[in-house]
Structures are given as C-alpha cells and as structure tokens.
Design an enzyme around this catalytic site. Structure first.
Site, PDB file in Angstrom:
ATOM      1  CB  ILE A 181      -0.924   0.099   1.109  1.00 64.29           C
ATOM      2  CG1 ILE A 181      -2.158  -1.317   0.984  1.00 64.29           C
ATOM      3  CG2 ILE A 181      -1.525   1.264   1.382  1.00 64.29           C
ATOM      4  CD1 ILE A 181      -2.994  -1.230   2.085  1.00 64.29           C
ATOM      5  CB  VAL A 229       6.834   5.396  12.383  1.00 64.40           C
ATOM      6  CG1 VAL A 229       7.495   6.233  11.169  1.00 64.40           C
ATOM      7  CG2 VAL A 229       6.304   4.102  11.930  1.00 64.40           C
ATOM      8  CG  ASN A 234       1.046   2.885   4.243  1.00 56.96           C
ATOM      9  OD1 ASN A 234      -0.137   2.182   4.340  1.00 56.96           O
ATOM     10  ND2 ASN A 234       2.056   2.174   4.278  1.00 56.96           N
ATOM     11  CB  SER A 290      -8.206  -1.923   8.568  1.00 59.96           C
ATOM     12  OG  SER A 290      -8.456  -3.150   8.450  1.00 59.96           O
ATOM     13  CE1 TYR A 299      -3.811  -4.166  11.248  1.00 62.85           C
ATOM     14  CE2 TYR A 299      -5.975  -5.258  10.592  1.00 62.85           C
ATOM     15  CZ  TYR A 299      -4.916  -4.242  10.267  1.00 62.85           C
ATOM     16  OH  TYR A 299      -4.672  -3.653   9.035  1.00 62.85           O
ATOM     17  CE  LYS A 310      -4.319  -0.394  10.602  1.00 61.58           C
ATOM     18  NZ  LYS A 310      -3.401   0.570   9.860  1.00 61.58           N
ATOM     19  CG  ASP A 365       6.373  -7.254  -9.785  1.00 61.07           C
ATOM     20  OD1 ASP A 365       7.211  -8.170  -9.055  1.00 61.07           O
ATOM     21  OD2 ASP A 365       6.845  -6.699 -10.702  1.00 61.07           O
TER      22      ASP A 365
END
Length: 272
Positions: A19, A66, A92, A145, A158, A162, A195
């Site tokens: 992302i 971070v 992000n 999310s 999690y 979020k 990819d």
C-alpha cells in the site's frame, strides 16, 4: 482532474511496500516531492527509483522506526530541511503481529500491534502538526482498515487499534479544521501486491516468511474461509494503486471540504 499536488511534499510511512509503495507512486505521478519512510534500505531505494521514474519532483528515502518518537522527530526535521515544508502526511505504517483468538493471544504481542498501528500514527502526526498549523494548511491521511468497521476474527487487537485510528481521525479533524488542515482516513480491504518482487519488503505480511504465509500453513481451510469476506465485485482484493488513488483524492484541492471521513476501499464488503 487538476489535483494541485505538483510540487507539494508528501511523507508516507511504511512507504517501501504494498500500500505504501502504491501511495508513493500515485503522488509521484502528480509531480509531488515524495518522502519514503521505512526500514528496509534496499527496498526503499528501489521504491525511490520507481518514484522518480513515475514523475516525482524530488524524492527522499528516510530509514526510521515510526514507533520511536526521536526517530520520528528526526524524520520530520529532515523533511523540512530538504523541502521547506511538509504538506501531506500519510500514516500508512501498520500491520498485525499474530493471528489468534483473543483468549489465546499473547499479551506481549498486543504491544506490537498497539505500537505499530496507533502509537506510530500519534507519533508522526504530533511531529508534523506544528509546521502545518504554523503555515495554516496541511493534509493528514491515516490508513485504517475495514477490520475496524466489521471486525476480523483472529485479529481482535489489530481491529481495535485500527478502530482507534478511525476515532483519532475524527477527533483531530475537529481540532485542526480551523487551522486549514483536513484529516481523513482510508479503510482498505485485503490489498494484494501485484508484483511480489517489486512490492514486498522484508517486513511485509506478504513476504514468503511473513505472517500471511504462517497463517496459511497453520490454519485449516475452514478457518481461513471464516476469516475472509466477500466483495460484491468479481475481484476479491484491492490493488495498491487503488489505495494510492484514494490518498491522492483526499490530499487534492478537490477534497478541501472533506474532513473527518473514513473512506472504505473495500469492493463493497460491507454490502455483501
């Protein structure tokens, strides 16, 4: 659409993969100056090369954790020194450290999810806001999310963190709107790299040694099915470029009157 982002400076945490990489490339295509923040030096340099090829004005790679306030402060200071200002902050960096039913989860692992998802967002925003307030303009975009909206089994902490990101987005929008700053969030669902060689770094959940591979190896097909949600589209995954497009919109002049919102990029999973 003229976005007004040419020449503006955008900092993206977790910018070296999936992302984050998609967001970096999207802003590069608008002619922005792009600061790519991450911890995988080799992958970060590759993303910086791709960002320049895509059309960025300038690019800066900055290695930082971070979750560490001192490193975040140095990161924002370096951005100001190089570009003079920070116009857009994209929080992000995030992820989950385990998949487990909450009753069986490891409390020492909770701290990783808390630090990576909400503490990192608080650290970066706290460091970036004074400059934005002084200039009377800025954009903060938090990556939340759909887990925070619907809740994901085996991802209780999690999902909760979020949810905290979404709540922080709304509160901060109320606090800094009068200073010319908008604050919004994007809630993706299941964003899949196209990819793997180019888009996955050493810490990614999609890395061959990452948490998704461990999940597939340790959980039954039925358990995996219960974790998944269906979209209302033919495709069941988002692509990084689609999250990038959403971020560009929220940072653009066209979204100047949009703040305190959580934009779901989820293929309609809330409808299915």
């Amino acid at each position: 659409m003229e976005t007004g982002l040419n020449g503006r400076t955008v900092l993206i945490t977790g910018g070296s993969a999936n992302i984050g990489r998609g967001i970096a490339l999207a802003f590069a295509a608008e002619g922005s100056n792009v600061v790519v923040v991450g911890r995988d030096e080799a992958q970060g340099r590759r993303v910086c090369d791709a960002v320049l090829e895509r059309g960025a004005g300038q690019v800066l790679w900055w290695a930082a954790a971070v979750t560490d306030r001192a490193q975040v402060g140095a990161m924002v200071a370096a951005t100001h020194e190089r570009f003079g200002a920070l116009d857009v902050l994209v929080n992000n960096a995030g992820g989950n450290a385990e998949f487990a039913e909450f009753v069986n989860s490891d409390p020492t692992v909770w701290e990783k999810d808390i630090s990576l998802n909400i503490a990192s967002t608080l650290n970066c925003t706290h460091a970036a806001l004074p400059g934005m307030i002084e200039r009377g303009c800025g954009r903060v975009i938090n990556i939340g999310s759909t887990s925070a909206i619907l809740g994901d089994p085996l991802m209780a902490v999690y999902s909760a963190m979020k949810g905290a990101v979404h709540a922080f987005t709304r509160v901060l929008a109320r606090e800094v709107g009068k200073q010319g700053i908008t604050v919004n969030a994007i809630a993706p669902y299941a964003t899949m790299p196209l990819d793997y060689e180019q888009e996955v770094n050493s810490g990614s959940r999609w890395h061959p040694d990452g948490i998704v591979a461990r999940l597939a190896a340790t959980r039954s097909t039925e358990e995996l099915r219960l974790m998944s949600r269906r979209t209302v589209l033919d495709r069941q995954f988002a692509f990084p470029a689609e999250i990038g497009a959403a971020a560009v919109y929220l940072a653009s002049d066209g979204a100047a009157f949009v703040t305190g919102q959580v934009l779901a990029v989820d293929g309609g999973t809330q409808l299915a």
